[in-house]
Motif scaffolding. Structure first.
Motif, PDB file in Angstrom:
ATOM      1  N   LEU A  76       0.818  -1.211   0.000  1.00 15.51           N
ATOM      2  CA  LEU A  76       0.000   0.000   0.000  1.00 15.51           C
ATOM      3  C   LEU A  76       0.851   1.260   0.000  1.00 15.51           C
ATOM      4  O   LEU A  76       1.987   1.277   0.477  1.00 15.51           O
ATOM      5  N   ILE A  77       0.270   2.328  -0.525  1.00 13.22           N
ATOM      6  CA  ILE A  77       0.851   3.663  -0.483  1.00 13.22           C
ATOM      7  C   ILE A  77       0.127   4.444   0.611  1.00 13.22           C
ATOM      8  O   ILE A  77      -1.105   4.440   0.670  1.00 13.22           O
ATOM      9  N   VAL A  78       0.868   5.115   1.482  1.00  9.29           N
ATOM     10  CA  VAL A  78       0.267   5.940   2.524  1.00  9.29           C
ATOM     11  C   VAL A  78       0.618   7.401   2.241  1.00  9.29           C
ATOM     12  O   VAL A  78       1.676   7.708   1.711  1.00  9.29           O
ATOM     13  N   TYR A  79      -0.301   8.307   2.594  1.00 11.44           N
ATOM     14  CA  TYR A  79      -0.062   9.731   2.376  1.00 11.44           C
ATOM     15  C   TYR A  79      -0.891  10.547   3.353  1.00 11.44           C
ATOM     16  O   TYR A  79      -1.888  10.075   3.923  1.00 11.44           O
ATOM     17  N   GLY A  80      -0.468  11.780   3.570  1.00 12.52           N
ATOM     18  CA  GLY A  80      -1.260  12.725   4.335  1.00 12.52           C
ATOM     19  C   GLY A  80      -2.153  13.505   3.399  1.00 12.52           C
ATOM     20  O   GLY A  80      -1.680  14.104   2.427  1.00 12.52           O
TER      21      GLY A  80
END
Length: 327
Positions: A44-48
């Motif tokens: 998965l890609i995580v971001y704010g």
């Protein structure tokens, strides 16, 4: 590029007065590229997710752009600057409100969050390659900002750097520390003059051999990333472009040489790096349109070429990190 979210709280002690804080080693010495590692599976890609009139919160998304999911972080502040553990089972991130800013660790789905630094102002955490340590930015007061290292349970905190450029009305900070894949080097962005003079530095994991890798004139954005094989570092230059200019993603060798462009935006807007994919074949980034109104999450081959959009809209995905999959 302007710092955001709880990281702003980190700087409250830095902007009150000028205090001399140690040297600023300008020597660019060679950093040995780590040996290649086995390819990892992309997770998965995580971001704010940054948007108007709403606290920034963390989201994950699949590499094909589907399944965007908000993580269950606290609602009395802002969550930002996430980093995956090497095996993709944990996250560290920064959470801040009016009371302070701390480094939190949680499961990959955001559950079980625990504050490793419950007092003061800390942020910008990232894991070591073996997952046993976390490097982070700490602000201890006026003129006392720097990179620190701790065990992954929050114990054994020790200082690595001190920023020598405290500013009376802005940030003089060492920020966004990241380990090299071999665990021997920590790179970070040193801010001499916010939104104008920002350079990439490196230091040994024991705090020795501080060296500058790029000129301050590059105006490096805070976020940068190592390739999994340790042979390249991707970063954004011209992070605060003048009207009609663009920010772009480039890569350099670990000694700061051999700059190569991944993106070639012109005329405004541009691209801001997130991270390499675990298998090293792609780079995930944010793309800004020329008016700054539309923000896209996109990927590009680690050799450059056409970009592939994962999502686009008013939400600005920031401090993006691509995690590995456990199977």
């Amino acid at each position: 590029m302007t710092r955001t979210l709880a990281t702003t709280l980190l700087l409250l002690g830095c902007v009150l007065l000028w205090v001399g804080c140690g040297g600023d080693d300008e020597t660019s010495s060679t950093t040995t590229a780590p040996a290649a590692q086995s390819p990892l599976q992309n997770g998965l890609i995580v971001y704010g997710a940054e948007q108007e009139n709403s606290p920034t919160q963390l989201f994950t998304i699949k590499p094909d752009g589907t399944g965007a999911t908000k993580l269950p972080t606290a609602t009395d502040g802002e969550a930002a600057n996430p980093d995956w553990s090497p095996d993709g089972t944990q996250l560290v991130y920064e959470f801040g409100n009016d009371d302070g800013a701390g480094v939190l660790i949680s499961a990959a789905d955001g559950s079980g969050a625990r504050n490793l630094t419950p007092k003061g102002f800390q942020g910008q955490p990232s894991f070591s390659p073996d997952g046993r340590s976390i490097v982070f930015e700490r602000d201890l007061g006026p003129g006392d900002n720097g990179i620190h290292l701790m065990d992954s349970d929050g114990s054994n905190v020790r200082r690595l750097t001190r920023n020598p450029f405290p500013q009376p009305d802005s940030c003089g900070c060492d920020t966004d520390p990241n380990f090299s894949p071999d665990g021997k080097t920590i790179t970070f962005v040193r801010i001499k003059k916010e939104e104008a003079e920002q350079a990439l530095f490196a230091v040994n994991v024991d705090g020795e051999n501080l060296r500058r890798l790029t000129p301050y004139s590059y105006d490096v954005a805070i976020k940068h990333t190592w390739s999994p094989d340790g042979r390249r570092i991707a970063m954004t230059i011209n992070a605060d472009p003048a009207p009609g200019e663009s920010a772009n993603v480039v890569t350099i060798s670990p000694d700061g040489k051999d700059l190569q462009r991944l993106t070639t935006f012109e005329g405004g807007g541009g691209a801001f790096v997130g991270s390499y994919s675990p298998d090293g074949r792609q780079v995930v980034m944010r793309i800004e349109d020329k008016d700054g109104e539309t923000h896209s999450l996109a990927t590009i081959s680690s050799d450059g070429g056409a970009t592939r959009e994962l999502m686009s809209g008013k939400v600005r995905p920031r401090f993006i990190d691509w995690g590995s999959s456990t199977g």
